[in-house]
Design an enzyme around this catalytic site. Structure first.
Site, PDB file in Angstrom:
ATOM      1  N   CYS A  12       9.113  17.059  67.512  1.00 45.64           N
ATOM      2  CA  CYS A  12       9.590  15.965  68.354  1.00 45.64           C
ATOM      3  C   CYS A  12       8.451  15.002  68.638  1.00 45.64           C
ATOM      4  O   CYS A  12       7.282  15.306  68.403  1.00 45.64           O
ATOM      5  CB  CYS A  12      10.144  16.514  69.674  1.00 45.64           C
ATOM      6  SG  CYS A  12      11.375  17.811  69.447  1.00 45.64           S
ATOM      7  N   ARG A  37       9.255  11.789  63.670  1.00 43.23           N
ATOM      8  CA  ARG A  37       9.136  13.176  64.117  1.00 43.23           C
ATOM      9  C   ARG A  37      10.465  13.758  64.587  1.00 43.23           C
ATOM     10  O   ARG A  37      10.551  14.953  64.874  1.00 43.23           O
ATOM     11  CB  ARG A  37       8.120  13.269  65.267  1.00 43.23           C
ATOM     12  CG  ARG A  37       6.723  12.854  64.892  1.00 43.23           C
ATOM     13  CD  ARG A  37       5.787  13.023  66.067  1.00 43.23           C
ATOM     14  NE  ARG A  37       5.597  14.416  66.405  1.00 43.23           N
ATOM     15  CZ  ARG A  37       4.651  15.204  65.901  1.00 43.23           C
ATOM     16  NH1 ARG A  37       3.808  14.731  65.005  1.00 43.23           N
ATOM     17  NH2 ARG A  37       4.544  16.462  66.278  1.00 43.23           N
ATOM     18  N   TRP A  86      13.955  16.249  67.438  1.00 46.59           N
ATOM     19  CA  TRP A  86      14.498  16.847  66.212  1.00 46.59           C
ATOM     20  C   TRP A  86      14.827  18.277  66.558  1.00 46.59           C
ATOM     21  O   TRP A  86      13.936  19.098  66.785  1.00 46.59           O
ATOM     22  CB  TRP A  86      13.474  16.786  65.074  1.00 46.59           C
ATOM     23  CG  TRP A  86      14.006  17.252  63.756  1.00 46.59           C
ATOM     24  CD1 TRP A  86      14.631  16.499  62.810  1.00 46.59           C
ATOM     25  CD2 TRP A  86      13.920  18.584  63.204  1.00 46.59           C
ATOM     26  NE1 TRP A  86      14.948  17.276  61.719  1.00 46.59           N
ATOM     27  CE2 TRP A  86      14.524  18.550  61.937  1.00 46.59           C
ATOM     28  CE3 TRP A  86      13.398  19.793  63.670  1.00 46.59           C
ATOM     29  CZ2 TRP A  86      14.624  19.673  61.121  1.00 46.59           C
ATOM     30  CZ3 TRP A  86      13.495  20.916  62.856  1.00 46.59           C
ATOM     31  CH2 TRP A  86      14.094  20.859  61.604  1.00 46.59           C
ATOM     32  N   ASN A 112       7.488  19.618  72.998  1.00 47.06           N
ATOM     33  CA  ASN A 112       7.531  19.820  71.557  1.00 47.06           C
ATOM     34  C   ASN A 112       7.055  21.243  71.303  1.00 47.06           C
ATOM     35  O   ASN A 112       5.988  21.628  71.763  1.00 47.06           O
ATOM     36  CB  ASN A 112       6.614  18.814  70.851  1.00 47.06           C
ATOM     37  CG  ASN A 112       6.612  18.993  69.345  1.00 47.06           C
ATOM     38  OD1 ASN A 112       7.481  19.636  68.778  1.00 47.06           O
ATOM     39  ND2 ASN A 112       5.617  18.409  68.690  1.00 47.06           N
ATOM     40  N   GLY A 113       7.843  22.050  70.597  1.00 43.42           N
ATOM     41  CA  GLY A 113       7.448  23.419  70.314  1.00 43.42           C
ATOM     42  C   GLY A 113       8.578  24.390  70.568  1.00 43.42           C
ATOM     43  O   GLY A 113       9.746  24.011  70.657  1.00 43.42           O
ATOM     44  N   GLU A 495       8.338  17.649  42.381  1.00 41.05           N
ATOM     45  CA  GLU A 495       8.184  16.616  43.407  1.00 41.05           C
ATOM     46  C   GLU A 495       9.235  15.527  43.256  1.00 41.05           C
ATOM     47  O   GLU A 495       9.796  15.040  44.245  1.00 41.05           O
ATOM     48  CB  GLU A 495       6.774  16.028  43.337  1.00 41.05           C
ATOM     49  CG  GLU A 495       6.498  14.889  44.304  1.00 41.05           C
ATOM     50  CD  GLU A 495       6.579  15.283  45.769  1.00 41.05           C
ATOM     51  OE1 GLU A 495       6.550  14.373  46.615  1.00 41.05           O
ATOM     52  OE2 GLU A 495       6.689  16.490  46.082  1.00 41.05           O
ATOM     53  N   LYS A 499      12.002  14.578  46.119  1.00 40.66           N
ATOM     54  CA  LYS A 499      12.175  13.237  46.677  1.00 40.66           C
ATOM     55  C   LYS A 499      13.644  12.808  46.606  1.00 40.66           C
ATOM     56  O   LYS A 499      14.186  12.233  47.540  1.00 40.66           O
ATOM     57  CB  LYS A 499      11.291  12.224  45.920  1.00 40.66           C
ATOM     58  CG  LYS A 499       9.828  12.331  46.257  1.00 40.66           C
ATOM     59  CD  LYS A 499       9.539  11.843  47.642  1.00 40.66           C
ATOM     60  CE  LYS A 499       8.517  12.604  48.393  1.00 40.66           C
ATOM     61  NZ  LYS A 499       8.414  13.994  48.435  1.00 40.66           N
ATOM     62  N   GLU A 502      15.669  14.738  49.189  1.00 37.54           N
ATOM     63  CA  GLU A 502      15.329  14.394  50.567  1.00 37.54           C
ATOM     64  C   GLU A 502      16.032  13.136  51.047  1.00 37.54           C
ATOM     65  O   GLU A 502      16.522  13.090  52.184  1.00 37.54           O
ATOM     66  CB  GLU A 502      13.809  14.178  50.696  1.00 37.54           C
ATOM     67  CG  GLU A 502      12.990  15.444  50.736  1.00 37.54           C
ATOM     68  CD  GLU A 502      11.513  15.140  50.897  1.00 37.54           C
ATOM     69  OE1 GLU A 502      10.872  15.769  51.735  1.00 37.54           O
ATOM     70  OE2 GLU A 502      11.003  14.264  50.164  1.00 37.54           O
ATOM     71  N   HIS A 518      16.841  29.162  29.600  1.00 36.37           N
ATOM     72  CA  HIS A 518      17.089  30.461  30.211  1.00 36.37           C
ATOM     73  C   HIS A 518      18.024  30.343  31.420  1.00 36.37           C
ATOM     74  O   HIS A 518      17.889  31.093  32.380  1.00 36.37           O
ATOM     75  CB  HIS A 518      15.772  31.113  30.631  1.00 36.37           C
ATOM     76  CG  HIS A 518      14.874  31.412  29.470  1.00 36.37           C
ATOM     77  ND1 HIS A 518      15.156  32.377  28.533  1.00 36.37           N
ATOM     78  CD2 HIS A 518      13.703  30.842  29.079  1.00 36.37           C
ATOM     79  CE1 HIS A 518      14.194  32.408  27.620  1.00 36.37           C
ATOM     80  NE2 HIS A 518      13.298  31.481  27.930  1.00 36.37           N
ATOM     81  N   LYS A 617       9.059  14.520  59.906  1.00 38.73           N
ATOM     82  CA  LYS A 617       7.828  14.332  59.146  1.00 38.73           C
ATOM     83  C   LYS A 617       6.837  15.469  59.319  1.00 38.73           C
ATOM     84  O   LYS A 617       6.304  15.999  58.357  1.00 38.73           O
ATOM     85  CB  LYS A 617       7.182  13.009  59.584  1.00 38.73           C
ATOM     86  CG  LYS A 617       5.913  12.644  58.833  1.00 38.73           C
ATOM     87  CD  LYS A 617       6.217  12.190  57.443  1.00 38.73           C
ATOM     88  CE  LYS A 617       4.989  11.682  56.721  1.00 38.73           C
ATOM     89  NZ  LYS A 617       5.265  11.454  55.296  1.00 38.73           N
TER      90      LYS A 617
END
Length: 622
Positions: A12, A37, A86, A112-113, A495, A499, A502, A518, A617
């Site tokens: 957050c 965040r 968040w 936050n936590g 990557e 992206k 996301e 395979h 983030k």
């Protein structure tokens, strides 16, 4: 018995101000900077105004909604705290939004936590008559402070925190002391901002939120409690003893966190990569000696020679950088390299690791899993280094040494410029290790010249943007896609797929190209775009065979290749050519078209590029 609560608020944004100015504009501006965040809900609490009680405004939704709410129902005051959330669990509702209040509306808190013993605390507090109205663990904190003894707010906070297990960055205000903010940190980042010329003081979970007001920040350590007043601040330890913390000057220009004419931060940050790669290299390349100057590693020649194994730790994009870095370091330095998901490594049995160097890779330097993995590596006997972008971050402060990326603030949730700078940092580290071991001066000088050319090659690669945009118009209609690569460019495939997932919400998988037969080959048809990363390297003939296998099944192929490879038009539907470069550095270029492809596919689909759903983030919880 109280019902088991739903854990809350892992990643957050916190902002607070106490001074002589009206706090609301400062807090709302800061929240806008912190929305990366979290953006499920937002809220604000004001003290120090003419109102007899704390003034609270909050809602489920974005900061812009909070700004409209405050405009409709104004609040005023010179001391306040604000939060953007968040939620890890628990619905993003107005009730669950921060700030949270005690029973009497006398104390407001943002957090936050995760409070790990919140169930026990909640049960005890309810037995003592406290009324809980949210599903969050955070609410237990504010009721605990309400019950705690002490003549001042900071005394009550200190006493309350003695009973808390878990992680927190908190900011607290009280109606009884309207010119004071009390801040505490344990495992979740908060910092203080020192306003110039007595203009007030700030608390934030990220320096970017306060850059317009001050460049002077104080990074708190775990266990610190800080008291902010208009004319000063004090940092205390758990026993209320004053502590001195260094004031750090932030060099970022506030303009770097503005959009600057770009539609989204992600596009801005992709486009900044010629400058950010140049900044990562600046002052570190020694052409005559054929090596890199990395004084921050704090590694002597003897220490380098003693290393028998390297462990790279990271999550998400940083893990992909580590995968590419493994091949780079092993090639240049001849040292075995192991790559670990930080989230898994921290729970592995801690075997003794003499002569092992562990490197934690994190853009924010606050990633909880990576930080704990670094601590686990140290406990197992490893020397630990960090590769981070944020100066003063927890990983940077706890590591024995490391490399700052100097890529500037990255606001977009999907990391782009940090990834290419991480690759450069790992390449310079491999060069540094190699030159202290078996790499010849001539080979070192050649590689230094290749590194120095990267920023211009990145600029040339960005010229592919119009071609990528055109491809994305077709790509955006897909429901699934496959990304293939080999060797150093298998991590690039991973990557690129990440992206796309996301920000566009198109399902995508990255795979080693040879492994396609395979299993994944069963998925390929004319509706499945297949992105193949195929630069000129030792496995190029092999990956051509993989392309042919895809074509034989009717797959649509987009190839990322290099100049000089010849025309692939007979094999692929689209080809994007990046400049030729040393194979060890090719991921820095081949990833850029994939970043742009994800971006333009997401735009085409109408997605919120900078704030994709369910993501944040800086991942400061497990």
């Amino acid at each position: 018995m109280a019902p088991k609560l739903k854990w809350d608020d892992g990643m957050c944004g916190i902002i607070g101000y106490v001074g002589r100015q009206q706090a609301v504009p400062i807090l709302l501006q800061g929240l806008n900077r912190l929305e990366y965040r979290g953006y499920d809900s937002a809220g604000i609490a004001l003290a120090g105004g003419e109102a007899p009680a704390l003034q609270i405004r909050k809602l489920a939704g974005r900061v812009q909604g909070l700004a409209k709410l405050v405009n409709t129902f104004p609040v005023a005051g010179t001391c306040g705290i604000a939060h953007t959330r968040w939620a890890t669990h628990g619905a993003p509702t107005e009730t669950n939004a921060h700030p949270h209040l005690d029973c009497g509306g006398e104390i407001a808190l943002v957090h936050n936590g995760i409070i790990e013993n919140a169930d026990v605390l909640r049960q005890r507090l309810e037995w003592n008559g406290h009324r809980f109205i949210t599903e969050t663990d955070t609410e237990a904190l504010v009721h605990l402070i309400e019950d705690a003894p002490g003549a001042t707010l900071e005394a009550r906070v200190l006493n309350a925190l003695e009973h808390v297990e878990g992680t927190y960055g908190i900011a607290v205000v009280s109606r009884a002391e309207p010119d004071k903010i009390v801040v505490a940190r344990q495992g979740s980042p908060v910092l203080l901002g020192v306003g110039p010329n007595g203009s007030g003081h700030f608390v934030s979970s990220d320096a970017a939120a306060i850059l317009e007001h001050t460049r002077a920040v104080v990074y708190l350590d775990d266990g610190d409690v800080a008291v902010l007043r208009p004319d000063g601040y004090t940092v205390l330890d758990a026993e209320a003893h004053p502590r001195v913390r260094e004031v750090t000057d932030i060099s970022w220009d506030p303009a770097t966190i503005e959009l600057g004419g770009y539609a989204h931060y992600m596009l801005k940050e992709i486009s900044e990569q010629p400058e950010t790669t140049r900044a990562t290299l600046r002052g570190r390349l020694l052409f005559e000696e054929g090596t890199a100057r990395l004084d921050g590693l704090n590694l002597s020649a003897a220490a380098v020679s003693a290393v028998r194994r390297i462990v790279l730790l990271g999550c998400g994009t940083s893990w992909h950088a580590a995968l590419a870095g493994r091949d780079i370091i092993e090639t240049l330095a001849g040292v075995p390299v192991q790559v670990e998901y930080a989230s898994e490594y921290r729970y592995r049995r801690a075997l003794p690791q003499p002569d092992t160097l562990a490197i934690a890779i994190s853009q924010s330097g606050e990633t909880a899993d990576t930080l704990e993995a670094m601590r686990a590596a140290r406990a197992a006997g490893s020397r630990v280094l960090g590769i981070v972008n944020v100066v003063g971050s927890t990983i940077a402060r706890e590591a024995d040494g490391g490399i700052y990326l100097h890529a500037g603030p990255e606001i977009g949730v999907a990391s782009t410029k940090a990834f290419t700078s991480q690759l450069l940092a790992l390449a310079m580290f491999g060069l540094y290790m190699g030159r202290h071991r078996t790499m010849s001066p001539a080979d070192g000088r050649e590689f230094v010249c290749q590194l120095a050319a990267v920023p211009e090659l990145v600029a040339e690669t960005l010229a592919l943007e119009p071609a990528v945009r055109a491809i994305a118009e077709q790509f955006a209609e897909a429901h699934n896609s496959l990304y293939l690569g080999r060797g150093l460019n298998f991590p690039v495939a991973l990557e690129g797929a990440l992206k796309l997932k996301e920000i566009s919400y198109i399902h995508a998988e990255g795979y080693p190209a040879a492994e396609m037969k395979h299993g994944p080959i069963a998925l390929i048809d004319d509706k499945m775009p297949v992105v193949v990363v195929a630069p000129k390297d030792t496995v190029y003939p092999k990956i051509l065979s993989n392309i042919q296998e895809v074509r034989a099944r009717g797959g649509r192929v987009i190839a990322i290749t290099t100049h000089g490879n010849g025309d692939l038009g007979h094999l692929v539907d689209h080809q994007l050519r990046v400049p030729a470069v040393s194979p060890l550095l090719s991921p820095i270029l081949t990833v850029i078209p994939l970043q742009l492809l994800a971006y333009y596919a997401a735009v085409q689909r109408g997605c919120d590029v900078d704030r994709p759903r369910n993501l944040a983030k800086s991942v400061t919880v497990e």
